[in-house]
Design a protein around this motif. Structure first.
Motif, short mmCIF file in Angstrom:
data_model
loop_
_atom_site.label_atom_id
_atom_site.label_comp_id
_atom_site.label_asym_id
_atom_site.label_seq_id
_atom_site.Cartn_x
_atom_site.Cartn_y
_atom_site.Cartn_z
N THR A 44 0.84 -1.21 0.00
CA THR A 44 0.00 0.00 0.00
C THR A 44 0.87 1.25 0.00
N VAL A 45 1.97 1.22 0.74
CA VAL A 45 2.92 2.34 0.72
C VAL A 45 3.41 2.59 -0.71
N PHE A 46 3.78 1.51 -1.40
CA PHE A 46 4.25 1.65 -2.78
C PHE A 46 3.13 2.16 -3.70
N ASN A 47 1.92 1.65 -3.51
CA ASN A 47 0.81 2.09 -4.36
C ASN A 47 0.48 3.56 -4.15
N CYS A 48 0.56 4.02 -2.91
CA CYS A 48 0.35 5.45 -2.63
C CYS A 48 1.45 6.29 -3.27
N THR A 49 2.69 5.83 -3.13
CA THR A 49 3.82 6.57 -3.67
C THR A 49 3.72 6.72 -5.19
N MET A 50 3.28 5.64 -5.86
CA MET A 50 3.23 5.65 -7.32
C MET A 50 1.93 6.24 -7.87
N GLY A 51 1.07 6.77 -7.01
CA GLY A 51 -0.15 7.42 -7.48
C GLY A 51 -1.28 6.47 -7.83
N ARG A 52 -1.14 5.20 -7.49
CA ARG A 52 -2.22 4.24 -7.77
C ARG A 52 -3.35 4.39 -6.76
N TYR A 53 -3.00 4.73 -5.52
CA TYR A 53 -3.98 4.99 -4.49
C TYR A 53 -3.93 6.46 -4.09
N LYS A 54 -5.08 7.04 -3.86
CA LYS A 54 -5.14 8.41 -3.36
C LYS A 54 -4.83 8.39 -1.86
N VAL A 55 -3.93 9.26 -1.45
CA VAL A 55 -3.52 9.31 -0.05
C VAL A 55 -4.64 9.90 0.80
N SER A 56 -4.91 9.27 1.96
CA SER A 56 -5.95 9.78 2.87
C SER A 56 -5.45 10.96 3.69
N ASP A 57 -4.18 10.91 4.10
CA ASP A 57 -3.60 11.98 4.90
C ASP A 57 -2.08 11.88 4.79
N GLY A 58 -1.41 12.98 5.11
CA GLY A 58 0.04 13.00 5.05
C GLY A 58 0.54 13.41 3.68
N SER A 59 1.84 13.31 3.49
CA SER A 59 2.44 13.78 2.23
C SER A 59 3.63 12.91 1.83
N ILE A 60 3.94 12.96 0.53
CA ILE A 60 5.05 12.22 -0.06
C ILE A 60 5.92 13.23 -0.80
N HIS A 61 7.21 13.22 -0.53
CA HIS A 61 8.14 14.15 -1.17
C HIS A 61 9.24 13.36 -1.86
N PHE A 62 9.61 13.81 -3.06
CA PHE A 62 10.68 13.18 -3.81
C PHE A 62 11.52 14.24 -4.50
N ASP A 63 12.81 14.20 -4.23
CA ASP A 63 13.77 15.10 -4.87
C ASP A 63 13.35 16.57 -4.74
N GLY A 64 12.89 16.93 -3.55
CA GLY A 64 12.56 18.32 -3.26
C GLY A 64 11.17 18.77 -3.64
N SER A 65 10.38 17.88 -4.26
CA SER A 65 9.02 18.24 -4.68
C SER A 65 8.00 17.36 -3.97
N GLU A 66 6.83 17.91 -3.67
CA GLU A 66 5.76 17.09 -3.13
C GLU A 66 5.05 16.39 -4.28
N ILE A 67 4.96 15.06 -4.19
CA ILE A 67 4.36 14.27 -5.27
C ILE A 67 3.09 13.56 -4.80
N THR A 68 2.54 13.98 -3.66
CA THR A 68 1.41 13.28 -3.04
C THR A 68 0.26 13.06 -4.00
N ASP A 69 -0.05 14.07 -4.80
CA ASP A 69 -1.22 13.99 -5.67
C ASP A 69 -0.86 13.75 -7.14
N TYR A 70 0.38 13.38 -7.40
CA TYR A 70 0.79 13.11 -8.78
C TYR A 70 0.12 11.84 -9.29
N ARG A 71 -0.16 11.83 -10.58
CA ARG A 71 -0.59 10.60 -11.23
C ARG A 71 0.63 9.74 -11.52
#
Length: 243
Positions: A44-71
């Motif tokens: 589920t962590v991987f699915n949230c990170t890759m945009g397959r699941y919509k995150v319920s709360d919290g945030s994901i950051h990669f290389d200085g950018s927030e990617i929480t809502d990326y497809r």
């Protein structure tokens, strides 16, 4: 500054909390193991990170950018790629064509362009698959099918790989060979998070281990620290065999 960071990641499915306020970071060039009993929330962590699941709360950051809502394609375009637990090559296409698909522009109509034959050879060579480019996927042994999945991910030119059960179904020699390949990829500059139930391979490979149970982090540390952690042993139903 870390390359990848989860801040309070939470994913709910109705009343079920699959990932619960999970936070950890991964530094550039690091290999981090993500472990836990079945159903603990790793995929589920991987699915949230890759945009397959919509995150319920919290945030994901990669290389200085927030990617929480990326497809998913936006996540990949930003340099993060996943090797899924399930191998899913297109069986009607040889290995080279399977790899090339992952170099095409992001369009359902994009059947032209993509990597050259030489570039495809290089992607395959990075994971010791260069001699199998003309073979069909159903002609490959299991270990090479898994290598094909990794080559497809490498074809997206990632800075970071999420590896889901890369050692599954392999014998010890195949696992050792793949560990060596992952070390080479690290030397080339690729950062990794690895989920796997093969503790021998994972403990040999990872710099640091994050352990989750029922969606929550219960431990984090070096492989040696995790192997001796009492909370981790209890999470694995009181058995030290998995460690």
């Amino acid at each position: 500054m870390s390359l990848f960071r989860l801040d309070g990641l939470t994913k709910r499915f109705g009343g079920l909390v699959a990932v619960d306020d999970l936070s950890f970071e991964v530094d550039r060039g690091e290999i981090v193991g993500l472990i836990g009993p079945n159903g603990s929330g790793k995929s589920t962590v991987f699915n949230c990170t890759m945009g397959r699941y919509k995150v319920s709360d919290g945030s994901i950051h990669f290389d200085g950018s927030e990617i929480t809502d990326y497809r998913t394609h936006e996540v990949v375009e930003n340099g993060l790629s996943r090797v899924s637990q399930e191998s899913n090559p297109i069986t009607e296409m040889p290995v080279a064509a399977n790899i090339k698909l992952f170099t095409l522009p992001n369009s359902v109509l994009a059947f032209r362009g993509g990597a050259t034959d030489e570039e495809i050879y290089q992607y395959a060579a990075r994971i010791d698959l260069e001699d199998k480019l003309e073979e069909m996927p159903d002609e490959l042994p299991h270990a090479d099918i898994r290598r094909l999945e990794i080559a497809k991910a490498l074809a997206t030119e990632p800075e970071m790989l999420l590896l889901d059960e890369p050692f599954a179904g392999m014998n010890q020699q195949e696992i050792n060979d793949l560990v060596d390949k992952f070390e080479e990829l690290r030397e080339e500059g690729i950062t990794m998070i690895v989920v796997d139930h093969n503790m021998g391979g994972l403990m040999k490979l990872a710099d640091r281990i994050v352990v989750i149970h029922n969606g929550s982090k219960i431990a984090e540390g070096s492989p040696e620290e995790i192997a001796e952690n009492e909370a981790v042993k209890r999470a694995y139903l009181g058995s030290t065999e998995a460690m």
